[in-house]
Scaffold this active site. Structure first.
Site, mmCIF file in Angstrom:
data_model
loop_
_atom_site.group_PDB
_atom_site.id
_atom_site.type_symbol
_atom_site.label_atom_id
_atom_site.label_comp_id
_atom_site.label_asym_id
_atom_site.label_seq_id
_atom_site.Cartn_x
_atom_site.Cartn_y
_atom_site.Cartn_z
ATOM 1 N N SER A 118 0.833 -1.208 0.000
ATOM 2 C CA SER A 118 0.000 0.000 0.000
ATOM 3 C C SER A 118 0.864 1.252 0.000
ATOM 4 O O SER A 118 1.984 1.253 0.526
ATOM 5 C CB SER A 118 -0.847 -0.013 1.276
ATOM 6 O OG SER A 118 -1.447 1.242 1.476
ATOM 7 N N TYR A 142 -1.667 -0.063 10.403
ATOM 8 C CA TYR A 142 -2.003 -0.689 9.110
ATOM 9 C C TYR A 142 -0.818 -0.583 8.142
ATOM 10 O O TYR A 142 -0.373 -1.583 7.564
ATOM 11 C CB TYR A 142 -3.252 -0.020 8.506
ATOM 12 C CG TYR A 142 -3.456 -0.374 7.053
ATOM 13 C CD1 TYR A 142 -3.888 -1.644 6.682
ATOM 14 C CD2 TYR A 142 -3.191 0.555 6.037
ATOM 15 C CE1 TYR A 142 -4.057 -1.979 5.333
ATOM 16 C CE2 TYR A 142 -3.361 0.233 4.701
ATOM 17 C CZ TYR A 142 -3.791 -1.048 4.355
ATOM 18 O OH TYR A 142 -3.936 -1.372 3.020
ATOM 19 N N LYS A 146 2.008 -3.581 6.453
ATOM 20 C CA LYS A 146 2.358 -3.769 5.041
ATOM 21 C C LYS A 146 3.879 -3.715 4.849
ATOM 22 O O LYS A 146 4.459 -4.510 4.117
ATOM 23 C CB LYS A 146 1.682 -2.695 4.182
ATOM 24 C CG LYS A 146 0.165 -2.803 4.172
ATOM 25 C CD LYS A 146 -0.267 -4.047 3.431
ATOM 26 C CE LYS A 146 -1.752 -4.249 3.433
ATOM 27 N NZ LYS A 146 -2.169 -5.509 2.815
HETATM 28 N N1 LIG Z 1 -8.554 -0.737 -1.884
HETATM 29 C C1 LIG Z 1 -7.452 0.003 -1.955
HETATM 30 O O1 LIG Z 1 -7.448 1.103 -2.502
HETATM 31 C C2 LIG Z 1 -6.160 -0.501 -1.367
HETATM 32 C C3 LIG Z 1 -5.073 0.383 -1.289
HETATM 33 C C4 LIG Z 1 -3.856 -0.094 -0.794
HETATM 34 C C5 LIG Z 1 -3.734 -1.422 -0.412
HETATM 35 N N2 LIG Z 1 -4.814 -2.251 -0.468
HETATM 36 C C6 LIG Z 1 -4.640 -3.663 -0.054
HETATM 37 O O2 LIG Z 1 -5.208 -4.504 -1.059
HETATM 38 C C7 LIG Z 1 -5.762 -5.672 -0.483
HETATM 39 C C8 LIG Z 1 -7.188 -5.847 -0.947
HETATM 40 O O3 LIG Z 1 -7.928 -4.696 -0.537
HETATM 41 P P1 LIG Z 1 -9.483 -4.544 -0.831
HETATM 42 O O4 LIG Z 1 -9.771 -3.105 -0.961
HETATM 43 O O5 LIG Z 1 -9.877 -5.470 -1.914
HETATM 44 O O6 LIG Z 1 -10.068 -5.013 0.573
HETATM 45 P P2 LIG Z 1 -11.217 -6.055 0.902
HETATM 46 O O7 LIG Z 1 -11.506 -5.915 2.347
HETATM 47 O O8 LIG Z 1 -12.359 -5.895 -0.058
HETATM 48 O O9 LIG Z 1 -10.505 -7.458 0.605
HETATM 49 C C9 LIG Z 1 -9.754 -8.166 1.549
HETATM 50 C C10 LIG Z 1 -10.225 -9.606 1.508
HETATM 51 O O10 LIG Z 1 -9.426 -10.377 2.401
HETATM 52 C C11 LIG Z 1 -10.274 -11.248 3.135
HETATM 53 N N3 LIG Z 1 -9.579 -11.582 4.384
HETATM 54 C C12 LIG Z 1 -9.146 -10.734 5.354
HETATM 55 N N4 LIG Z 1 -8.535 -11.427 6.338
HETATM 56 C C13 LIG Z 1 -8.579 -12.740 5.973
HETATM 57 C C14 LIG Z 1 -8.142 -13.943 6.572
HETATM 58 N N5 LIG Z 1 -7.507 -13.934 7.759
HETATM 59 N N6 LIG Z 1 -8.325 -15.119 5.908
HETATM 60 C C15 LIG Z 1 -8.950 -15.120 4.703
HETATM 61 N N7 LIG Z 1 -9.417 -14.017 4.095
HETATM 62 C C16 LIG Z 1 -9.230 -12.844 4.729
HETATM 63 C C17 LIG Z 1 -11.561 -10.454 3.323
HETATM 64 O O11 LIG Z 1 -12.688 -11.244 3.613
HETATM 65 C C18 LIG Z 1 -11.675 -9.755 1.957
HETATM 66 O O12 LIG Z 1 -12.389 -10.557 1.035
HETATM 67 C C19 LIG Z 1 -5.589 -5.514 1.027
HETATM 68 O O13 LIG Z 1 -4.429 -6.210 1.396
HETATM 69 C C20 LIG Z 1 -5.377 -4.016 1.209
HETATM 70 O O14 LIG Z 1 -4.598 -3.742 2.344
HETATM 71 C C21 LIG Z 1 -6.017 -1.823 -0.928
#
Ligand SMILES: NC(=O)c1ccc[n+]([C@@H]2O[C@H](COP(=O)([O-])OP(=O)(O)OC[C@H]3O[C@@H](n4cnc5c(N)ncnc54)[C@H](O)[C@@H]3O)[C@@H](O)[C@H]2O)c1
Length: 324
Positions: A118, A142, A146
């Protein structure tokens, strides 16, 4: 031969689009997700397995049953505010459980991982455009989870030969241009979905800070289309199929949009009026934060298909307006 990929967190927002993109390119996928924030309905292709990626016996069963060519690890808890109030939960889920996953990979000889990092690892930006070489000094738990995983991946490469690519997303937004993947999220953290959700729920949207040194006074951020983000995962994986190493790339649009520009785009696409409420700045929020994504362009050959704010908002709206 068809390659088989384990997508951890593949029922989430970004993971569900990565899953679809992989299947469109003829990869086979298995999706592991505990549905803590994801939804099973978002998994539109592949085999779905419900479970926790910190569960070693479940991982052993999965890795024994399938010969995975790579793992894409997107699962994490992602609420910055909650990570400050409850860091233990974040370090356990995002770091400790990731160690369990990495150890299972090493033991089962799966040697490629793409990790969802991130922009939060950079902390307070020293410049408007952030390159990968910017100091990594996260300002919340958070972001620290990462960065810790990125460091662990470096060490696992040196010691066990695990090849990895950390993709540092800025604000992933938008949706499936075909409208097949719907939005089932109960809680939104990013501006575009917050604005669109406010139109459905008929609530106000606070604008935190209207006196920044930006063209219209509101904060400028980098919004990158989720399908473009998904494509970068495939490119990163293909790089690792051919080249050992541990890499990191910013994934961003490379240009910023202000809060007011997002609101105007949402009004134009939906034909509805956003109830914007001027509010005070939030401590720690920079005026501008935009990715320099030129390394991913050069080294991965990454080309964004949907750079315009309108297409990002339009496809995000499609995922709401068609969700039940
Ligand atoms: N959305 C963004 O703009 C953004 C920006 C920077 C980083 N990220 C990173 O990208 C990744 C995906 O983000 P997102 O926006 O799709 O979030 P999201 O919450 O929609 O997806 C995360 C998924 O991980 C699953 N999950 C969490 N803990 C778990 C566990 N212990 N076992 C199994 N499944 C588990 C959740 O159920 C969910 O489906 C994350 O790692 C987030 O930190 C996202």
């Amino acid at each position: 031969m068809t390659k088989k990929i384990l997508i951890v967190g593949g029922a989430g927002f970004i993971g569900s689009h990565v899953n679809k993109a992989l299947n469109q390119k003829d990869f086979e996928t298995v999706i592991l997700d505990n549905l803590s924030t994801g939804a099973k309905e978002s998994v539109v292709r592949g085999e779905f397995v419900e479970g926790n990626f910190g569960d070693r016996s479940l991982l052993d069963r999965l890795f024994s049953r399938h010969n995975f060519d790579a793992v894409i690890h997107l699962a994490a808890l992602t609420d910055v505010g909650e990570s400050v109030r409850n860091p233990a939960r974040y370090y356990k889920n995002n770091v400790a459980d990731t160690l369990t996953l990495l150890d299972a990979m090493v033991d089962h000889k799966v040697d490629i991982i793409i990790f969802s990092s991130s922009a939060a690892i950079y902390g307070a930006p020293l410049s408007n455009y952030v390159k990968e070489s910017h100091p990594a000094e996260p300002i919340n738990p958070y972001g620290r989870t990462k960065l810790m995983v990125e460091k662990i991946l470096d060490d696992y490469h040196a010691a066990y030969g695990l090849k990895s690519c950390s993709l540092r997303y800025f604000n992933a937004a938008g949706g499936d241009p075909q409208g097949e993947i719907k939005n089932f999220k109960k809680k939104e953290n990013n501006l575009i979905p917050i604005v669109l959700r406010s139109l459905i729920d008929k609530t106000g949207v606070p604008i935190f800070g209207t006196d920044y040194s930006t063209p219209d006074g509101t904060g400028v951020r980098d919004y990158v289309h989720v399908m473009d983000v998904a494509d970068a995962h495939i490119l990163a994986m293909e790089k690792l199929f051919n080249e050992p190493g541990t890499f990191c790339y910013n994934l961003g649009n490379g240009r910023g949009y202000s809060v007011l520009e997002v609101i105007r785009a949402a009004e134009k696409i939906t034909g509805l009026k956003v109830d914007a409420v001027k509010s005070a700045r939030r401590p720690g929020d920079p005026a501008t934060l935009v990715a320099d994504a030129s390394r991913a362009e050069k080294e991965l050959g990454w080309n964004r298909q949907y750079p315009s704010l309108e297409s990002i908002v339009e496809h995000a709206w499609l995922s709401y307006s068609t969700a039940d």
